[in-house]
Motif scaffolding. Structure first.
Motif, short mmCIF file in Angstrom:
data_model
loop_
_atom_site.label_atom_id
_atom_site.label_comp_id
_atom_site.label_asym_id
_atom_site.label_seq_id
_atom_site.Cartn_x
_atom_site.Cartn_y
_atom_site.Cartn_z
N ASN A 208 6.91 0.44 5.72
CA ASN A 208 6.86 -0.75 4.88
C ASN A 208 7.79 -0.50 3.70
OD1 ASN A 208 6.18 -2.68 2.89
ND2 ASN A 208 4.13 -2.91 3.75
N THR B 99 3.76 3.63 5.98
CA THR B 99 4.01 3.08 7.30
C THR B 99 3.54 1.64 7.36
OG1 THR B 99 1.87 3.82 8.16
CG2 THR B 99 3.72 5.34 8.36
N GLN B 100 3.94 0.95 8.44
CA GLN B 100 3.61 -0.46 8.58
C GLN B 100 2.10 -0.68 8.63
OE1 GLN B 100 6.06 -2.66 8.43
NE2 GLN B 100 4.65 -4.37 8.44
N ASN B 101 1.37 0.30 9.19
CA ASN B 101 -0.08 0.13 9.28
C ASN B 101 -0.81 0.63 8.03
OD1 ASN B 101 0.06 2.89 9.46
ND2 ASN B 101 -0.68 3.03 11.57
N THR C 149 -0.55 3.70 6.50
CA THR C 149 -0.70 5.14 6.32
C THR C 149 0.33 5.65 5.33
OG1 THR C 149 -1.44 5.33 8.61
CG2 THR C 149 -0.76 7.36 7.51
#
Length: 452
Positions: free
Chosen positions: A131, A148-150, A152
């Motif tokens: 991200n 990260t995109q999720n 994390t």
């Protein structure tokens, strides 16, 4: 007469034979004609079927089939034997070729489409692993950070952060032990709240690592800050923030806040105390939504603690034992790179203790600060006179944490290893003098009192 009769009979017989021959031939050929007619009819029917099937393919193939049928029909009037096969021969290949062509084109399209679909599926994954907006925002606080995109969070070790940790680590360890708090959690908070020590509020002469407002011992500094109206709308205003003497003073005040809580609720932060939180993870989870509204606050703190092994500061370390002369070694991790005495054509006034940039420096003995300044040769230098009149000098510091007139205790943090002044590498130049004159004739070899 008989001769005429014979001639007449022969003539009649000849006429009968002539008349009977075509009838026989026609009778013999009639089945063949009938069969040919049926074959031609079948050919026409087959052609009609072929033409109707060809119409469902393409315009060009339809025209080709029509032309073949027309040609075959015209040729069938000339040669009845070939008229049956030619429409079939001309139509059958077209029926076979068209599906093969279509199958080939579809297969080709599928083959050419498959890699593009795969690339389409892979490229977005590669582009959206991180991200970017969240990563940029976090990196402003902690270098070498990614989100990260999720959601994390991942940290990689950064030298500037490690240097900052070495500056504040021992103070956090000391206060954490005294106040029943996790030093690891306080250090991680300081990294986030002070942008790894780079914010103006965190640097000298303010030393405010946690953005605590108000005044401390009558000292404060006014700075612009963003506040929330309560509906998510931010506005800029001037606020007063506490000013501290050094980082240890800041940790002491922050620990007091955590232990005493808020007005009317002394247990507001009780969940972070070691006696109430079995692990540092429980402490960081308790702070989330209470100390900070960031829903990922505990994830960030935990990530920092793990990446930089901050639990090291939760452990109680036994410092260097006091020598028989009553001195302690000023830094923990070092190598003596140059001893006291003659060094070629010059005299080396003390010992050089090579260490990492930012390594904490502690007072070898209690006393009063008589020098805290910048010197062309010594760089950032601190001199402390002890109760027995002897004086210790600490040179080439990256930054000192005391000022002239301060009373310091043995092992108190006074500064950080650096390479300022006339220095060729990160190290502490340490001198010991019998009095406060710092004259060469009054100097002694530090090793004789530090390591005996």
């Amino acid at each position: 007469m008989k001769k005429f009769s014979r001639i007449a009979s022969a003539l009649i017989f000849t006429i009968q034979a002539f008349l009977s021959t075509p009838v026989t031939v026609w009778a013999n050929e009639l089945p063949s004609v009938k069969e040919s007619t049926e074959q031609v009819q079948k050919s026409v029917d087959s052609t009609e079927i072929t033409e109707s099937s060809s119409e469902s393919s393409s315009d060009s193939s339809t025209e080709e089939s029509s032309e073949s049928s027309t040609t075959s029909s015209s040729e069938s009037s000339k040669e009845s034997s070939s008229s049956v096969t030619k429409p079939s021969e001309s139509t059958t290949p077209s029926e076979q070729e068209i599906p093969k062509k279509e199958e080939s084109e579809v297969t080709k399209q599928e083959n050419s489409t498959a890699p593009s679909n795969q690339e389409t599926q892979e490229d977005p994954a590669q582009e959206t692993i991180f991200n970017q907006e969240a990563t940029l925002e976090l990196s402003r606080t902690v270098p070498a950070s990614t989100v990260t995109q999720n959601g994390t969070i991942h940290f990689e070790k950064d030298e500037s952060v490690e240097t900052f940790i070495r500056k504040i680590g021992e103070s956090a360890r000391k206060i954490g032990k005294e106040k029943d708090l996790y030093a690891s959690v306080m250090i991680a908070q300081a990294i986030l709240e002070s942008a790894s020590g780079q914010s103006q509020l965190a640097q000298a002469p303010n030393y405010n690592l946690f953005g605590i407002k108000g005044s401390h011992n009558g000292k404060s500094v006014s700075m612009a800050t963003q506040e929330d109206f309560g509906n998510g709308t931010l506005y800029t205003t001037q606020s007063g923030f506490r000013v501290y003497e050094n980082y240890e003073d800041c940790f002491t005040d922050y620990a007091t806040l955590l232990k005493e809580g808020l007005t009317g609720d002394s247990n507001y932060y009780a969940g972070v105390w070691k006696s109430n939180a079995v692990t540092y993870q429980e402490a960081t989870e308790f702070l989330t939504g209470r100390y900070a509204t960031d829903t990922q606050y505990d994830q960030k703190l935990n990530g920092l603690i793990e990446t930089y092994d901050l639990t090291y500061y939760d452990k109680e370390l036994q410092g260097p034992e006091i020598s028989s002369a009553g001195y302690k070694v000023p830094i923990r991790n070092y190598t003596i790179s140059s001893p006291y005495g003659n060094r070629g054509s010059e005299f080396h006034r003390g010992i050089d203790m090579a260490a990492r940039q930012g390594e904490p420096i502690h007072a070898v003995k209690s006393g009063t600060v008589i020098k805290a300044e910048y010197h062309n040769s010594w760089g950032n230098v601190v001199a402390i006179q002890h109760e027995d009149g002897s004086t210790a000098l600490y040179a080439h510091q990256q930054q000192y944490a005391v000022k002239v007139g301060d009373k310091v205790s043995q092992s108190q943090l006074i500064g950080y290893v650096g390479s300022t002044g006339n220095s060729t590498g990160s190290h502490l130049h340490f001198e010991l003098c019998r009095d406060s004159s710092l004259d060469q004739g009054m100097l002694i070899d530090p090793q004789t009192v530090l390591f005996q």
